[in-house]
Design an enzyme around this catalytic site. Structure first.
Site, PDB file in Angstrom:
ATOM      1  N   ARG A 159       0.814  -1.221   0.146  1.00 55.92           N
ATOM      2  CA  ARG A 159      -0.136   0.022  -0.117  1.00 55.92           C
ATOM      3  C   ARG A 159       0.942   1.140  -0.070  1.00 55.92           C
ATOM      4  O   ARG A 159       0.772   2.373  -0.519  1.00 55.92           O
ATOM      5  CB  ARG A 159      -1.040   0.112   1.097  1.00 55.92           C
ATOM      6  CG  ARG A 159      -2.178  -0.733   1.070  1.00 55.92           C
ATOM      7  CD  ARG A 159      -1.959  -2.290   0.526  1.00 55.92           C
ATOM      8  NE  ARG A 159      -3.184  -2.984   0.403  1.00 55.92           N
ATOM      9  CZ  ARG A 159      -3.843  -3.635   1.486  1.00 55.92           C
ATOM     10  NH1 ARG A 159      -3.246  -3.777   2.519  1.00 55.92           N
ATOM     11  NH2 ARG A 159      -4.975  -4.382   1.048  1.00 55.92           N
ATOM     12  N   ASP A 188      -0.088  -6.664  -3.384  1.00 50.36           N
ATOM     13  CA  ASP A 188      -1.563  -6.669  -3.019  1.00 50.36           C
ATOM     14  C   ASP A 188      -2.000  -5.637  -4.304  1.00 50.36           C
ATOM     15  O   ASP A 188      -1.479  -5.529  -5.057  1.00 50.36           O
ATOM     16  CB  ASP A 188      -1.676  -5.602  -1.581  1.00 50.36           C
ATOM     17  CG  ASP A 188      -2.773  -6.329  -0.747  1.00 50.36           C
ATOM     18  OD1 ASP A 188      -4.064  -6.101  -1.706  1.00 50.36           O
ATOM     19  OD2 ASP A 188      -2.938  -6.732   0.196  1.00 50.36           O
ATOM     20  N   HIS A 258      -6.728  -9.824  -3.823  1.00 45.04           N
ATOM     21  CA  HIS A 258      -5.722  -9.084  -3.577  1.00 45.04           C
ATOM     22  C   HIS A 258      -4.766  -8.860  -4.711  1.00 45.04           C
ATOM     23  O   HIS A 258      -3.418  -8.904  -4.427  1.00 45.04           O
ATOM     24  CB  HIS A 258      -5.051  -8.834  -2.236  1.00 45.04           C
ATOM     25  CG  HIS A 258      -5.977  -8.672  -1.223  1.00 45.04           C
ATOM     26  ND1 HIS A 258      -6.206  -7.338  -0.727  1.00 45.04           N
ATOM     27  CD2 HIS A 258      -6.843  -9.344  -0.365  1.00 45.04           C
ATOM     28  CE1 HIS A 258      -7.148  -7.268   0.099  1.00 45.04           C
ATOM     29  NE2 HIS A 258      -7.486  -8.470   0.614  1.00 45.04           N
ATOM     30  N   ASP A 321      -6.911 -14.193   1.836  1.00 47.68           N
ATOM     31  CA  ASP A 321      -8.306 -13.532   2.819  1.00 47.68           C
ATOM     32  C   ASP A 321      -8.909 -12.723   1.602  1.00 47.68           C
ATOM     33  O   ASP A 321      -8.434 -12.341   0.431  1.00 47.68           O
ATOM     34  CB  ASP A 321      -7.547 -12.425   3.513  1.00 47.68           C
ATOM     35  CG  ASP A 321      -6.693 -11.517   2.714  1.00 47.68           C
ATOM     36  OD1 ASP A 321      -5.864 -12.094   2.086  1.00 47.68           O
ATOM     37  OD2 ASP A 321      -6.345 -10.332   3.242  1.00 47.68           O
ATOM     38  N   GLU A 322     -10.099 -12.435   1.845  1.00 45.17           N
ATOM     39  CA  GLU A 322     -10.853 -11.532   1.132  1.00 45.17           C
ATOM     40  C   GLU A 322     -11.165 -11.606  -0.336  1.00 45.17           C
ATOM     41  O   GLU A 322     -10.478 -10.962  -1.182  1.00 45.17           O
ATOM     42  CB  GLU A 322     -10.447 -10.100   1.614  1.00 45.17           C
ATOM     43  CG  GLU A 322     -10.619  -9.665   3.231  1.00 45.17           C
ATOM     44  CD  GLU A 322     -10.152  -8.509   3.454  1.00 45.17           C
ATOM     45  OE1 GLU A 322     -10.525  -7.933   4.322  1.00 45.17           O
ATOM     46  OE2 GLU A 322      -9.075  -8.004   2.825  1.00 45.17           O
ATOM     47  N   TYR A 419      -3.672  -5.797  15.531  1.00 51.44           N
ATOM     48  CA  TYR A 419      -3.753  -4.746  14.219  1.00 51.44           C
ATOM     49  C   TYR A 419      -3.323  -3.181  14.592  1.00 51.44           C
ATOM     50  O   TYR A 419      -3.773  -2.555  15.314  1.00 51.44           O
ATOM     51  CB  TYR A 419      -5.180  -4.608  13.541  1.00 51.44           C
ATOM     52  CG  TYR A 419      -5.493  -5.635  12.619  1.00 51.44           C
ATOM     53  CD1 TYR A 419      -5.111  -6.957  12.824  1.00 51.44           C
ATOM     54  CD2 TYR A 419      -5.902  -5.512  11.388  1.00 51.44           C
ATOM     55  CE1 TYR A 419      -4.977  -8.002  12.253  1.00 51.44           C
ATOM     56  CE2 TYR A 419      -5.997  -6.521  10.258  1.00 51.44           C
ATOM     57  CZ  TYR A 419      -5.523  -7.716  10.737  1.00 51.44           C
ATOM     58  OH  TYR A 419      -5.692  -8.713   9.969  1.00 51.44           O
ATOM     59  N   PHE A 420      -1.915  -3.204  14.367  1.00 53.36           N
ATOM     60  CA  PHE A 420      -1.214  -2.198  14.575  1.00 53.36           C
ATOM     61  C   PHE A 420      -1.541  -0.910  13.758  1.00 53.36           C
ATOM     62  O   PHE A 420      -1.114   0.314  13.941  1.00 53.36           O
ATOM     63  CB  PHE A 420       0.443  -2.377  14.869  1.00 53.36           C
ATOM     64  CG  PHE A 420       0.627  -3.020  16.112  1.00 53.36           C
ATOM     65  CD1 PHE A 420      -0.311  -3.474  16.956  1.00 53.36           C
ATOM     66  CD2 PHE A 420       1.889  -3.337  16.341  1.00 53.36           C
ATOM     67  CE1 PHE A 420       0.133  -4.394  17.891  1.00 53.36           C
ATOM     68  CE2 PHE A 420       2.329  -3.972  17.377  1.00 53.36           C
ATOM     69  CZ  PHE A 420       1.464  -4.783  18.073  1.00 53.36           C
ATOM     70  N   ASP A 421      -2.381  -0.947  12.816  1.00 50.88           N
ATOM     71  CA  ASP A 421      -2.854   0.158  11.945  1.00 50.88           C
ATOM     72  C   ASP A 421      -4.220   0.475  12.629  1.00 50.88           C
ATOM     73  O   ASP A 421      -4.502   1.773  12.154  1.00 50.88           O
ATOM     74  CB  ASP A 421      -3.275  -0.452  10.465  1.00 50.88           C
ATOM     75  CG  ASP A 421      -4.418  -1.492  10.476  1.00 50.88           C
ATOM     76  OD1 ASP A 421      -4.376  -2.081  11.259  1.00 50.88           O
ATOM     77  OD2 ASP A 421      -4.945  -1.637   9.343  1.00 50.88           O
ATOM     78  N   TRP A 470      -0.913  -2.996   8.422  1.00 49.85           N
ATOM     79  CA  TRP A 470      -1.442  -2.632   6.934  1.00 49.85           C
ATOM     80  C   TRP A 470      -1.014  -0.981   6.848  1.00 49.85           C
ATOM     81  O   TRP A 470      -1.371  -0.125   7.703  1.00 49.85           O
ATOM     82  CB  TRP A 470      -2.780  -2.881   6.957  1.00 49.85           C
ATOM     83  CG  TRP A 470      -3.164  -4.345   7.238  1.00 49.85           C
ATOM     84  CD1 TRP A 470      -3.521  -4.724   8.558  1.00 49.85           C
ATOM     85  CD2 TRP A 470      -2.653  -5.445   6.337  1.00 49.85           C
ATOM     86  NE1 TRP A 470      -3.544  -6.093   8.205  1.00 49.85           N
ATOM     87  CE2 TRP A 470      -3.129  -6.596   6.982  1.00 49.85           C
ATOM     88  CE3 TRP A 470      -2.146  -5.648   4.807  1.00 49.85           C
ATOM     89  CZ2 TRP A 470      -3.134  -7.898   6.385  1.00 49.85           C
ATOM     90  CZ3 TRP A 470      -2.155  -6.715   4.485  1.00 49.85           C
ATOM     91  CH2 TRP A 470      -2.575  -7.975   5.353  1.00 49.85           C
ATOM     92  N   THR A 471      -0.585  -0.668   5.628  1.00 48.75           N
ATOM     93  CA  THR A 471      -0.160   0.577   5.415  1.00 48.75           C
ATOM     94  C   THR A 471      -1.000   1.522   4.673  1.00 48.75           C
ATOM     95  O   THR A 471      -0.383   2.679   3.833  1.00 48.75           O
ATOM     96  CB  THR A 471       1.452   0.794   5.187  1.00 48.75           C
ATOM     97  OG1 THR A 471       1.517  -0.048   3.726  1.00 48.75           O
ATOM     98  CG2 THR A 471       2.014   0.232   6.069  1.00 48.75           C
TER      99      THR A 471
HETATM  100  C1  ACM Z   1      -6.424  -9.158   6.250  1.00 47.69           C
HETATM  101  O1  ACM Z   1      -6.321  -8.035   7.473  1.00 47.69           O
HETATM  102  N1  ACM Z   1      -7.055  -8.521   5.138  1.00 47.69           N
HETATM  103  C2  ACM Z   1      -5.716 -10.345   6.635  1.00 47.69           C
END
Ligand code: ACM
Ligand code: ZN
Length: 763
Positions: A159, A188, A258, A321-322, A419-421, A470-471
């Site tokens: 990101r 991603d 992704h 994921d997703e 989740y450090f974001d 996540w950035t």
């Molecule tokens: C994730 O946070 N999509 C693994």
């Protein structure tokens, strides 16, 4: 006269050169399992350039140890430092440090263990030396072994891109905390960051996006291109840099979702054939790889094989994921593949979902041929997958439970704790923009990876825990450091220590020394943990608000009540302060005269404030905060319903009975509700006010109905003022009625509405 002054000068000189040395403390983070001082023994005195003896296998570690020692050391050490790696211990990362005046021996059960001992010694040395330039290290024994073998941190470089040097600094940061895995999220939708010789367009096209959406949903875009990738040589350089610090790098190629950056580079990999762009927005994109096409399966095989060769780690993260299935449901190639594989609805799982299982198994198989095990996000559990696949549980801890129940090894990284974001303080207005959530240092510290519901067999399958960064909203490395530190400190203690050995209050006493080291190393870090903590309690007997403050050891708390900013000249906090009248409270903790954030609140008590109050039904457990008493504590909630000022109810009334301080003649009641329609927090639809002389027989004195909230309203406060004919009473009852169920047409149709109430006042 002259002689005397000479004597004075020389004694001052002596104090400057050999005065009291600073003392090391092994109360580091993570805390060792054992710290035993040798009673009565002299310490080891550390001076400049101590001799470090180490066998060849520890040469690199010895070099790192020398680089970690403070530059201001002076004079000779009282002995030597010896590194060894022959400690007898079943845990391959255990270490022991033995200190005598003549020798410090750091012994590990492997070289990794020795390295953790070196980190502990490094953290034991105070960040700032005194003028003597010497450190006294207490004689005794220190020992530790990490609880979990997998101690991870994840870093999303897709990101936003971070340079090789920044990634190396990230590795230094995690090494400092005894963390042994960098989960490197390299690909991603928004950028492909690893060179491929076989698919060069992945970086020629896929590593660049011209701009990004502003905020979570736009509609505007910024003017900042994001680009960059690591050549294979650079990635190898990072792997080596990490390995020298006993850190394994686990690459992630996230598939089959992704993948927009790859599909922008090679449109034939998608169901529609494109064209696609490197995504400039955030979230989950319907565009995913097309497993119906042979070219895609070949791509998966090729790219995993190529990337696997760069990274020697025994694990490879395949994402998973997703992955929306909407296009697979319409794609003739995907449908043909489903038919070829004979996939049908099974146990509520659609053929398209099972198609993802086919991709996962295929990827696991490719990696198996390269001697590697796959790690996947917990979505991969939705299908049959090989038993040796490792599950990374992120959507809560359920994936860890189910994964271990099915015999998989698991890693815990639930959004709630890891989740450090996410924001790290409730005071989000003064923070850099973040994705949402709230993960304080204390919350991270509270993670217990072995769930209470797990059997002993399941617990053995818990490999460890990891944080994720996540950035999307983290464009600079300095910002990344701010999000990581000091939450990494709390994580490291989760990874190293058994739950019996954890105590957050005690942890806080050890954190100032680590913060001082962050300062010395030039790391940007969040300082909330060093801010004053202010708790408010209501004293109904003395009809007052009691302000209770605490801060880390070595911090000085000062406060004002007149609206001025606290300084070192302001009143010193020396114990709980009782307040009954309107004022502006401002409290700050100072470290060596330097102020932290001020905690500010306005006290505006009404005539009924600080009275005894009870609720007919309790607020929801997650939103009870300070309970009923916070409704009449004189502190009024702002537009953020999560601050703790508000209390929340769903599916029930806020039905409050207040025992008045004396018989009172009242003609008005006001109360506020928080409105945040995006979160189904929609205020109230009506109120009834009752009076009573005995607390048993009630008279309805006012009743009002309110319209439903329409449209989007976030961070708002709705204040309702109810007038009635003046009436004397001993008891007041206020019944506030929420929107119970959202009507058709509402985004939350059929769901319970949330009612958040704060200050009830009367006159
Ligand atoms: C994730 O946070 N999509 C693994
Ligand atoms: Zn398809």
């Amino acid at each position: 006269m002259k002689r005397i002054s000479f004597f004075l000068v020389s004694s001052v000189m002596a104090a400057l050169t050999s005065g009291a040395a600073v003392k090391a403390s092994f109360n580091t983070i993570p805390l060792p399992d054992m710290i035993e001082a040798t009673v009565g023994a002299a310490p080891f005195t550390l001076g400049a350039n101590p001799t470090v003896e180490a066998p060849a296998e520890l040469a690199k570690d010895a070099e790192l140890l020398r680089s970690y020692l403070p530059t201001g050391l002076k004079g000779k050490s009282s002995g030597i430092i010896e590194l060894r790696a022959d400690l007898k211990n079943d845990n391959p990362e255990a270490y022991q440090i033995t200190v005598t005046p003549e020798r410090i021996v750091i012994n590990g059960s492997t070289t990794a263990g020795t390295f953790y001992g070196i980190q502990t010694l490094r953290k034991a040395i105070p960040a700032t030396l005194d003028r003597s330039g010497r450190v006294e290290i207490p004689s005794g024994e220190v020992a530790a072994a990490p609880r979990f073998a997998y101690r991870g941190t994840h870093f999303d470089v897709s990101r936003h891109f971070f340079t090789v040097d920044e990634v190396k600094t990230f590795i230094d940061m995690i090494a400092l905390h005894g963390i042994n895995t960098l989960h490197w999220h390299l690909t991603d939708d928004q950028g492909w960051r690893i060179e491929s010789k076989k698919y060069p367009r992945l970086t020629e096209i896929g590593s660049y996006r011209p701009n990004s959406i502003i905020g979570r949903t736009g509609p505007d875009y910024d003017n900042t291109p994001v680009s960059g990738f690591y050549t294979q040589d650079e990635a190898r350089e990072i792997v080596k840099y990490a390995a020298d610090r006993h850190i394994m790098v686990v690459p992630e190629v996230d598939l089959p979702g992704h993948m927009m950056a790859a599909m922008a580079s090679y449109p034939e990999l998608g169901c529609t054939g494109g064209p696609y762009e490197v995504w400039r927005a955030w979230g989950v994109n319907d565009g995913v790889l097309c497993p119906g096409k042979d070219v895609t399966m070949k791509f998966i095989e090729d790219i995993l094989s190529e990337v696997a060769e760069i990274f020697p780690a025994p694990y490879f993260h395949i994402g998973g994921d997703e992955c929306p299935k909407v296009l697979w449901a319409q794609c003739p190639d995907c449908q043909a593949r489903i038919k070829e594989l004979g996939l049908e609805w099974k146990d509520g799982v659609s053929p398209e979902s099972q198609l993802q299982g086919y991709v996962t198994r295929f990827a696991c198989d490719v990696l198996g041929r390269h001697g590697k095990r796959a790690i996947g996000w917990d979505e991969i559990l939705e299908c049959d997958i090989p038993r040796d696949a490792v599950i990374m549980s992120w959507r809560g801890v359920e994936g860890a439970y189910e994964g271990t129940a099915r015999g998989h090894e698991v890693i815990l990284t639930p959004t709630s704790h890891c989740y450090f974001d996410f924001y790290q303080t409730k005071d989000t207005a003064n923070e850099p923009y973040a994705i949402g959530g709230l993960t304080t240092v204390e919350k991270v510290y509270g993670l217990e990876p072995c769930l209470p519901t797990m059997t002993d067999e399941q617990r053995k399958l818990v490999l460890g825990a990891q944080s994720n960064l996540w950035t999307e909203y983290i464009p600079t490395f300095s910002h990344a450091q701010y999000m990581e530190l000091p939450r990494l400190a709390a994580l490291s203690e989760v990874q190293w220590r058994a739950p019996e050995g954890k105590d957050f209050e005690e942890f806080k006493t050890r954190i100032p020394a680590l913060l001082a080291l962050y300062d010395k190393l030039g790391y940007n870090y969040a300082k909330h943990i060093a801010d004053v903590e202010v708790k408010y309690n209501v004293d109904t007997l003395n009809r007052a608000l009691v302000v209770d403050c605490s801060a880390l050891p070595g911090y000085d708390i000062r406060y004002t009540l007149d609206g001025s900013r606290p300084s070192m000249k302001s009143a010193k906090y020396e114990g709980p302060v009782s307040l009954s009248d309107s004022c502006f409270i401002a409290v700050t903790a100072f470290k060596d005269g330097v102020p932290g954030h001020a905690v500010c609140d306005t006290l505006q008590p009404s005539a009924i404030a600080f009275s005894p109050i009870r609720l007919a039904e309790e607020p929801d457990a997650g939103y009870a905060f300070g309970g009923a008493q916070s409704l009449i504590d004189g502190l009024h909630g702002n537009g953020n319903y999560r601050t703790g000022r508000w209390i929340g109810f769903s599916g029930k009334n806020c039905d409050a009975t207040i025992t008045l301080p004396r018989r009172m003649r009242l003609n008005n009641v006001t109360f506020s509700t928080a409105v945040f329609t995006d979160d189904a927090v929609t205020g109230c639809r009506g109120v009834q006010v009752f009076s009573s002389d005995d607390g048993e027989n009630w008279h309805l004195i006012a009743s009002e109905e309110y319209p439903a909230v329409e449209g989007v309203h976030n961070y708002e406060v709705a204040t309702h003022s109810v007038n009635f004919f003046p009436r004397e009473m001993n008891y007041l009852r206020v019944v506030i009625r929420p929107e119970y169920i959202y009507p058709e047409g509402h985004p939350y149709a059929g769901c319970l509405g949330f009612l958040f109430v704060d200050e009830i006042t009367a006159r």
